[in-house]
Design a protein around this motif. Sequence first.
Motif, mmCIF file in Angstrom:
data_model
loop_
_atom_site.group_PDB
_atom_site.id
_atom_site.type_symbol
_atom_site.label_atom_id
_atom_site.label_comp_id
_atom_site.label_asym_id
_atom_site.label_seq_id
_atom_site.Cartn_x
_atom_site.Cartn_y
_atom_site.Cartn_z
ATOM 1 N N PRO A 1 -6.079 -1.634 -3.650
ATOM 2 C CA PRO A 1 -6.480 -2.870 -2.949
ATOM 3 C C PRO A 1 -6.486 -4.102 -3.834
ATOM 4 C CG PRO A 1 -7.898 -1.069 -2.306
ATOM 5 C CD PRO A 1 -6.999 -0.540 -3.384
ATOM 6 N N ALA B 1 0.839 -1.192 0.000
ATOM 7 C CA ALA B 1 0.000 0.000 0.000
ATOM 8 C C ALA B 1 0.880 1.252 0.000
ATOM 9 C CB ALA B 1 -0.910 -0.001 1.223
ATOM 10 N N ASP B 2 1.977 1.204 0.777
ATOM 11 C CA ASP B 2 2.899 2.342 0.819
ATOM 12 C C ASP B 2 3.519 2.587 -0.545
ATOM 13 O OD1 ASP B 2 2.435 2.814 3.430
ATOM 14 O OD2 ASP B 2 4.173 1.686 4.174
ATOM 15 N N GLY C 1 2.026 2.273 -3.237
ATOM 16 C CA GLY C 1 1.015 2.814 -4.127
ATOM 17 C C GLY C 1 0.106 1.792 -4.782
ATOM 18 N N ARG D 1 -2.938 -5.159 -4.564
ATOM 19 C CA ARG D 1 -2.361 -5.720 -3.330
ATOM 20 C C ARG D 1 -2.823 -7.152 -3.153
ATOM 21 N NH1 ARG D 1 -3.731 -0.819 -0.292
ATOM 22 N NH2 ARG D 1 -5.355 -1.934 0.808
#
Lengths: 301, 322
Positions: free
Chosen positions: A199, A193-194, A196, A202
């Motif tokens: 969801p 997530a950091d 970029g 990810r």
Amino acid sequence: MTTVGIESSQSGIPTQERRAPVKAGKVALWIWGIIGLLFLFFPVLVIIAYSFNSGNNLQIWEGFSLQPYLNAISRPDLLAPVGVSFRAATGSALLSAILGTFAGIALARSQKSRWLPALVGLLGLVMVTPEIVNAVSLLPWFVTLGKDMGFVIFNDGIVRLVVGHSLFSSAVVTFVVRARVAGLNPQLEEAAADLGANPLRRFIDVTLPLIAPAAVSGALLSFTLSLDNTVLSSFISVANSNSWPVYVWASVKSTLRPEIAAMSTLLLLFTILVLVIVALVLVRASKRTGGDDANLSSMLG
Amino acid sequence: MSHPIAIEVPPPPLERRRRGTKKFRWRISTLAAPIAAYLFLFFIVPFGVILWYSFGFKPSLYGTHDNSVLSFDRYAEVFGNADFFAIFGKTLWISIFGAAVTLLIAYPVAYWMAKILTPRSRNIVLVLVLIPYWTNFLIRTLGWQIALNQNGFISRILQDLGLLNGPLEFLYTNQAVQLGVVYNYLPLMILPIYVTLEQLDWRLLEANSDLGGNAISGFLRVTLPLSMPGIGAGLMLVFVPLMGDYITPEILGGTKGTMVGQLVASQFKTAQNWALGSAMAITLMLFILAVVVVSTWILRLGVRIAKRANRIVLPELVIEGK
């Protein structure tokens, strides 16, 4: 003996007295364990031995022959139910893996949900329901769906088997996947997530590869459970698409021929192969992610 | 090229990321929707259907069920039927006795696997336990039928050795069913006990002996209480399917009914009385559910009492050690 004497003087308790019963206990446990394994293997070995029976009746030994194996792999009436079993098992493995993986992720990750605890209870109920109860309740329901309501798909033997077999397996897969997801390091997803990732990315790039071993072993487990299923199948199966255990079950009522033992031995070899693959997948996965190898035991759910 | 992109797409600000996670969480609980729909359609509804049937009756020789008049008569028939009660009692006895015997056989095996074996041979033995378990249930049971047959090899060997005068009269008895169920469910007892014992911290046993305890007290005060979760899981895993077993008694118990599963099946298959069969199935299921709930409750209580007892015992051990 002298070293033992020194040790005993240090601990203050006579070693021989303390060690002797411990050793006897160890020997007893070894004997018990090996007898236990022999007990577990006994009927399996009986079936394998009798699969080489040259007679017409499986139960009466006449002589050694490879004919049962030749018959097993050439007779269409024996191969057809095995084919049905494999198709149903594949379908059940896919359905259980999809339903169970999604549900397992949901159960492990969703904190604020009112209906998920109810789902856990329901899955528990599915697991403690005797197969015979599922069998007698699904039979009239499939008839209602297929004949009265016109959903003709439920008149198909394979569809019925897939739906019925997935009840128990999808619950098992859910719990296996839930355990795996709960054991994942959440920082991996946070890192994504950091960097970029949205969801969906990810999930596809990080979460899914990490839970794949659990999903795959769950699917293989569902596959073998489906191949084994007898009670439910014998109730819901449709004429001309009997699964292998249903075929054997029907033969029990008439005559058991050695071909049945031969085919079972071949299926056992296949199952061992699947088992080895599951073990390898889990060992590789635990090496890669540093998880514990107790997963092999979680195969049972 | 890379430089302007790096400026254009900075890492998402903290607030936005949090919102993203929240949205993801919402989606995540909907991932369970498919299984919920599936279980509703193929578990809850079918169960509702037989619950409905159980309030009906068998209308005629050829009809299977009729719900034009609703009553509890089928349940009265179940509870008023001496045969049903006798077989239910027999099933319960086979299940309780079977679970107990399975536990007695399985515990030392699991202990041997977890404590005595090296990690490498442990995995081999684990696979060896799993192989018979993954052999078809029906085929395994047939293996026993072949072995225990009147004309089978065990019968012949015993007669040749002079240990038996006539053929072996063991198959198609309650004892044969008992043997069959103990055999069939043994792996389901070994595995959960093995898993708990494998995770047990054996240093606790060393601590016990350092404090002056012997092997027996170590087992009773450390190993046994800590393996209770495995024992509980094993008892559940064995008892539940055993109560509903239908294959083992059919193959090893012969034509006369020995277990409830056979009664339920015969109402649907031969008697074609779906109303009565449904009432029997629901009675069986409610009974198993009650046993599961009550025994989970007792087990939790037992663990709590054991923990409390241990807390009192430990200081005494310290004094003994000195």
